[in-house]
Design a protein around this motif. Structure first.
Motif, mmCIF file in Angstrom:
data_model
loop_
_atom_site.group_PDB
_atom_site.id
_atom_site.type_symbol
_atom_site.label_atom_id
_atom_site.label_comp_id
_atom_site.label_asym_id
_atom_site.label_seq_id
_atom_site.Cartn_x
_atom_site.Cartn_y
_atom_site.Cartn_z
ATOM 1 N N SER A 1 -54.788 12.800 -23.656
ATOM 2 C CA SER A 1 -56.059 13.213 -23.063
ATOM 3 C C SER A 1 -55.791 13.789 -21.678
ATOM 4 N N GLU B 1 -49.885 22.285 -23.233
ATOM 5 C CA GLU B 1 -51.340 22.251 -23.363
ATOM 6 C C GLU B 1 -51.753 22.660 -24.769
ATOM 7 N N GLY C 1 -55.186 22.854 -25.559
ATOM 8 C CA GLY C 1 -56.426 23.609 -25.403
ATOM 9 C C GLY C 1 -57.624 22.719 -25.629
ATOM 10 N N GLN C 2 -58.805 23.389 -25.743
ATOM 11 C CA GLN C 2 -60.025 22.629 -25.958
ATOM 12 C C GLN C 2 -60.257 22.402 -27.441
ATOM 13 N N GLU D 1 -62.887 20.019 -30.284
ATOM 14 C CA GLU D 1 -64.114 19.245 -30.441
ATOM 15 C C GLU D 1 -63.732 17.823 -30.846
ATOM 16 N N LEU E 1 -66.388 18.844 -26.275
ATOM 17 C CA LEU E 1 -65.171 19.603 -26.014
ATOM 18 C C LEU E 1 -64.304 18.870 -24.993
ATOM 19 N N MET E 2 -62.995 18.781 -25.300
ATOM 20 C CA MET E 2 -62.032 18.156 -24.401
ATOM 21 C C MET E 2 -60.756 18.985 -24.376
ATOM 22 N N THR E 3 -60.186 19.123 -23.181
ATOM 23 C CA THR E 3 -58.883 19.780 -23.063
ATOM 24 C C THR E 3 -57.805 18.714 -23.246
ATOM 25 N N THR E 4 -56.952 18.907 -24.253
ATOM 26 C CA THR E 4 -55.929 17.904 -24.559
ATOM 27 C C THR E 4 -54.548 18.537 -24.503
#
Length: 705
Positions: A574, A590, A592-593, A595, A601-604
């Motif tokens: 996360s 990375e 990316g974003q 769902e 939406l989260m950038t993981t």
């Protein structure tokens, strides 16, 4: 144990064929003794003669401490008398220790003044004990130094069964030097002469000549100095009948062992001795000392106590003990004896009564006193056996307790388990930051459907065993396993600054370990999904029947989402975990974003590798015990009110109170969401759809509450 320590004895007793405990009143075979000596010599790298001599020295001290000090001191005024009375001491001890097989000793003085010690024993290979005992006796009782050299070692023909006979040359040297002795003697003589001169002056003028000398001697000593000389009567004022009644157990026999005279009770119990030309060896055998039944052998051991045993007659056996007296004028041997009895039971078995023993015979008192001693010994023996049984039970109890504690510590943190064992309540604690990891096996549902249950058990057991080892390597806490799901946390229950680094390295180790576990369907390595998230949690013990240390809060749910939305054979991070690791030695990519269910939406990110540590270091395989984490305990501020109790935590390796733990109001627990995690994949598991959500996804949640 006294000379080499408790650890040495534990090593010795752990060897095969050597027991760890010995009972005082139990008879042990000599094979066990010799085996014990052999193993001890091998363990200590010493020869048998050195070890046995050390044991001889210790055995003398042991006898003194056991209460035999006064008895040993009264055996003789010098070493020769002491040795000459050892057989009598052994005979006395044999009353209580009936199975004791004691050696026999005889001192011989040669024409040139040398002292020879003859040692006879039925037990071979133990004669090296004798020098250790004799040197300790000479030093303790007679203030002298003794050296003993073996002159001859053989099997004595005179002894029945050809037993061991060892001859020692004994050299005894007084510790005080000759000069000191001479000075002391000179001073003593000068003092005596001075007193005699003073006495002569006081008597001068009154007496003269021999009368004066006689007066001085009488005044100093009380009577004229002379050597005692016994006086014998012209005839023996004792009739034959009175002698036979006064000594009811006596035997007179000649050089050919023909019986010439017996006491009245001997006649009653062994009537065959009254037959004409009856010989003593027809009805008796010599038990001690073990010599052949000839007049020459008996005269050689004339100063020893003789024990004779009758041959069985009407299922009874009579034992006699006493001394042999040689009568030159008659050419006969007088055996003045009494029955050898150990208890009242033996008295009844032989068919005797106390009235059959002469009034002057101490055997009466000896039987009664020994009866009481045997009762005390039996009680002591029972107590010793109970003590040994309790020791064994205590050892088994400790082993079972250790197993129980191992299971308990596997379920709960050690400090919390100890609090519960002590009956204390455990307050929940709030941790401001920690890192949680979830993992599961890709296509686990398909594997379960196609395999036998035992194959699934073997696969999970192998995988979890490797993961559990890694938790020890990186010092993180394993929270739970359900099915193929595995959950750990860093920074709980002991806060630490490197919680994210520890869990990240653990995740890399999990991926390496998973490659060593085989998929029972395909035969290839299994694949796992791993998800990490960092944030605050509330931790506490839940349940009474099977209490568990559980984590609560949104951080748990988010970490579970990182795993369920992850990619096979990847470590999904996360944003909060990424921020903890971005400035460290990790290689992070990375993603990316995406769902995330319930989060939007989260950038993981994906954790790829640790650029500074090798796989062996991560797996804990490198030698030298390299410390991967050098840090101080987490020092963040804590939110603890004055009314809230402080919760202290510890680990196996530290005993420092933890920081970052608070005990919130129990009412807050209702507002904190219980953690849960998905055990079904939200993505297709084929290679073409690693990043595409499944349209037919149905979430199944396992909740701990």
């Amino acid at each position: 144990m006294e000379r080499f320590g408790q650890d040495t004895w534990e090593k010795l007793s752990s060897l095969s064929g050597v027991q760890d405990t010995f009972m005082t009143y139990t008879v042990y075979d000599d094979l066990l003794t010799l085996s014990l000596v052999q193993e001890a010599c091998s363990l200590l790298d010493v020869s048998a003669d050195v070890l046995l001599k050390l044991f001889g020295e210790h055995f003398f001290l042991f006898c003194k401490q056991a209460g035999y000090d006064t008895m040993l001191r009264t055996l003789g005024g010098n070493l020769v008398e002491f040795i000459g009375n050892l057989d009598s001491l052994h005979s006395y001890l044999a009353l209580s220790y009936q199975e004791m097989n004691a050696p026999s000793f005889r001192v011989e003085t040669t024409d040139d003044g040398k002292m020879l010690l003859h040692y006879y024993s039925d037990r071979k290979g133990l004669y090296h004990i004798v020098p250790g005992i004799m040197e300790a006796v000479a030093s303790e009782f007679f203030d002298s130094k003794v050296t003993m050299v073996v002159l001859n070692q053989s099997e004595e023909d005179e002894r029945t069964g050809k037993k061991e006979h060892v001859v020692f040359l004994v050299k005894q040297i007084n510790k005080a030097c000759k000069t000191a002795n001479q000075d002391e003697s000179s001073d003593r003589w000068e003092d005596l002469l001075s007193r005699m001169k003073d006495r002569c002056v006081s008597l001068a003028g009154k007496k003269s000549g021999w009368d004066l000398i006689r007066a001085v001697v009488v005044s100093e000593k009380g009577s004229p100095q002379c050597t005692f000389s016994p006086c014998y009567p012209d005839k023996l004022w004792l009739e034959e009948k009175a002698f036979c009644h006064a000594f009811p157990f006596h035997i007179v026999f000649d050089e050919n062992l023909r019986v010439r005279q017996t006491g009245v009770n001997i006649q009653r119990f062994v009537p065959g001795l009254q037959a004409r030309d009856a010989t003593l060896n027809q009805y008796f055998t010599i038990i001690h000392p073990q010599v052949t039944f000839t007049i020459e052998s008996i005269r050689k051991f004339i100063n020893s106590q003789f024990v004779l045993k009758s041959y069985k007659d009407n299922h009874t056996t009579l034992k006699l003990r006493g001394q042999m007296l040689w009568m030159d004028s008659l050419g006969c041997m007088l055996y003045l004896c009494s029955p050898k009895l150990r208890s009242l039971l033996e008295l009844q078995d032989v068919g005797l009564h106390l009235a059959d023993l002469a009034q002057h015979d101490v055997t009466r008192d000896l039987v009664l006193l020994n009866q009481q001693r045997l009762a005390e010994m039996e009680l002591t023996n029972q107590l010793e056996r109970k003590k040994e049984e309790l020791r064994i039970l205590s050892r088994h109890l400790e082993a079972e307790k250790e197993k129980t504690e191992t299971l308990l510590y596997a379920m709960l943190p050690r400090h919390i388990a100890n609090q519960l064992k002590d009956g204390k309540s455990v307050q929940a604690g709030e941790f401001e930051v920690c890192t949680i990891l979830f993992s599961d096996v890709v296509t686990f549902t398909n594997i379960c459907a196609a395999c036998e249950p035992i194959d699934i058990v073997h696969m999970l057991n192998l995988m979890y065993s490797k993961f559990d080892r890694l938790t020890n390597v990186h010092d993180i806490y394993k929270v739970e396993t359900i099915g193929d799901a595995y959950m750990v946390v860093g920074g709980v229950p002991v806060p630490t600054e490197t919680h994210a680094h520890r869990v990240a390295n653990f995740a890399l180790g999990m991926r390496i370990a998973a490659k060593e576990v085989t998929n029972p369907i395909t035969g290839k390595s299994i694949q796992i999904r791993v998800g990490l998230h960092t944030g605050p949690v509330l931790a506490g013990v839940v349940g009474e029947k099977m209490p568990r240390y559980c984590l609560f809060g949104d951080t748990v749910n988010t970490a579970s989402r990182m795993e369920s939305h992850g990619v096979p054979d990847h470590i999904h991070l996360s944003g909060s975990t990424y921020r903890e690791l971005k400035d460290a030695e990790f290689n992070i990519q990375e993603r990316g974003q995406i769902e995330v269910k319930g989060k939007g939406l989260m950038t993981t990110y994906f954790l790829l590798e640790n650029q500074l540590l090798s796989d062996d270091s991560i797996m804990g395989r490198e030698d030298g015990g390299i410390c991967l984490y050098k840090e101080r305990l987490h020092g963040q501020s804590r939110k603890v009110s004055d009314t809230e109790p402080r919760v202290e935590t510890e680990t196996k390796h530290r005993e420092t109170p933890s920081d970052g733990i608070t005990a919130p109001d129990p009412a807050r627990l209702d507002t904190i969401a219980p953690f849960a995690w998905d055990i079904t994949p939200p993505y297709e598991t084929n290679a073409s759809s690693h990043s595409t959500p499944s349209n037919n996804y149905k979430s199944s949640l396992c909740v701990l509450l």
